[in-house]
Design a protein around this motif. Structure first.
Motif, PDB file in Angstrom:
ATOM      1  N   ASP A  68      42.208  40.152  41.615  1.00 32.41           N
ATOM      2  CA  ASP A  68      40.757  39.964  41.581  1.00 32.41           C
ATOM      3  C   ASP A  68      40.447  38.796  40.654  1.00 32.41           C
ATOM      4  OD1 ASP A  68      38.020  40.062  41.414  1.00 32.41           O
ATOM      5  OD2 ASP A  68      37.897  42.221  41.081  1.00 32.41           O
ATOM      6  N   GLN A 106      37.848  37.285  39.993  1.00 31.12           N
ATOM      7  CA  GLN A 106      36.601  37.399  39.237  1.00 31.12           C
ATOM      8  C   GLN A 106      36.819  38.010  37.847  1.00 31.12           C
ATOM      9  OE1 GLN A 106      33.771  36.112  40.483  1.00 31.12           O
ATOM     10  NE2 GLN A 106      34.945  35.519  42.282  1.00 31.12           N
ATOM     11  N   LYS A 107      37.963  38.646  37.656  1.00 31.67           N
ATOM     12  CA  LYS A 107      38.231  39.330  36.383  1.00 31.67           C
ATOM     13  C   LYS A 107      39.070  38.493  35.415  1.00 31.67           C
ATOM     14  CE  LYS A 107      37.977  43.960  38.433  1.00 31.67           C
ATOM     15  NZ  LYS A 107      38.709  45.225  38.700  1.00 31.67           N
ATOM     16  N   ARG A 109      37.342  37.449  31.950  1.00 35.10           N
ATOM     17  CA  ARG A 109      37.172  38.604  31.053  1.00 35.10           C
ATOM     18  C   ARG A 109      38.506  39.013  30.423  1.00 35.10           C
ATOM     19  NH1 ARG A 109      34.915  43.551  34.051  1.00 35.10           N
ATOM     20  NH2 ARG A 109      33.519  41.909  34.778  1.00 35.10           N
ATOM     21  N   MET A 140      45.925  46.557  36.709  1.00 28.60           N
ATOM     22  CA  MET A 140      44.678  46.169  37.363  1.00 28.60           C
ATOM     23  C   MET A 140      44.889  45.822  38.833  1.00 28.60           C
ATOM     24  SD  MET A 140      43.046  43.880  34.257  1.00 28.60           S
ATOM     25  CE  MET A 140      41.509  43.479  35.079  1.00 28.60           C
TER      26      MET A 140
END
Length: 292
Positions: free
Chosen positions: A197, A199-200, A203, A225
């Protein structure tokens, strides 16, 4: 203003270039070392190095202030003064040392050759950040149209090594800033690229810096994850005894499975299974439906 004061260069900087560019970059007897005013010189627009270590520049400036510049920089004539082909650190350190001039060799390079020398010279020195190195390889691929095999051969790097650096360009902007600032290591950045992912990534990169995670700890987090968790199945609403009895009676009548569903508003549908066209015709006859 430039003053010619000495002939020849010896191997110096050209020794660095010769392995990558061949004999065309060797110093010729006609070339001279020229003292050029610093205010006539501009940095190379194709310089891959974006950051210069302040402490290292101060140390070099102190050495230049004491003993001068031993190795001339390489420049080319431009419309307004000169542009640096190689030697920007010496140029910057000379400015810090309050020097007025710097020894230089003027070469007649076109845009492509200037870009090639600037990029390869910096790559050979191996003091770029991982992101700067990745961008340098990308420049060689896209602007100079070299293949990864050609870059590998010129620099003595393996193709997987170059490919791993190029992958860093796929990181999101915020993570690239952490890598450029040396808050993330090459190993950590490569591990972050393994996150499915994307998008992570930012972070997790921030968490890596904040918690000072090792590459091994980060790998474990990425693996966790990446594990796809099955979506919990919605529990089917329990059917009323009336609907269950109706399903059984209809199933017995039609000789097949019957399903009755109902929403909160009391509306619903009846589904009757059939196995073939003949089976469908049989059920239609039981319903007294004539299609003729």
């Amino acid at each position: 203003m430039a003053n010619k004061n000495s002939k020849g260069l010896g191997k110096g900087l050209d020794a660095i270039f010769s392995s990558a560019f061949g004999a065309e970059t060797e110093t010729t007897p006609e070339e001279t070392v020229t003292e050029i005013n610093l205010d006539e010189i501009r940095p190379n627009p194709y310089q891959p190095r974006k950051t210069f270590d302040d402490e290292a520049l101060k140390e070099l400036a102190a050495s230049i202030e004491e003993s001068g510049v031993f190795q001339p920089i390489l420049v080319r004539k431009s419309v307004n003064g000169y542009e640096i082909i190689a030697g920007e650190r010496r140029f910057r350190a000379s400015q810090l040392a309050k020097k007025e001039t710097i020894p230089a060799i003027v070469r007649d390079f076109d845009e492509q050759k200037m870009m090639e020398v600037a990029v390869l010279e910096n790559l050979q020195r191996e003091d770029l950040t991982p992101l700067e190195e990745a961008e340098a390889y990308d420049t060689l691929l896209k602007k100079l149209h070299l293949t990864q095999a050609e870059i590998s051969e010129r620099l003595g790097k393996s193709r997987p090594y170059i490919a791993n650096y190029l992958r860093l360009l796929g990181l999101p902007a915020a993570t690239k800033k952490l890598l450029q600032a040396k808050k993330l290591s090459m190993g950590q950045a490569r591990t972050l690229l393994g996150l499915k992912d994307k998008q992570k990534i930012n972070r997790l990169a921030e968490r890596t810096v904040k918690d000072n995670l090792t590459v091994r700890q980060l790998e474990q987090l990425v693996n966790e994850m990446n594990q796809v968790k099955p979506k919990p199945k919605k529990k089917a609403k329990a059917k009323s005894p009336y609907l269950q009895a109706s399903e059984h009676q209809l199933g017995d009548k039609f000789g097949t499975k019957v399903n009755i569903s109902e929403n909160k508003q009391g509306k619903g549908k009846i589904e009757i299974d059939y196995l073939s066209t003949d089976d469908l015709n049989r059920i239609l006859e039981l319903l007294d439906v004539n299609l003729d």
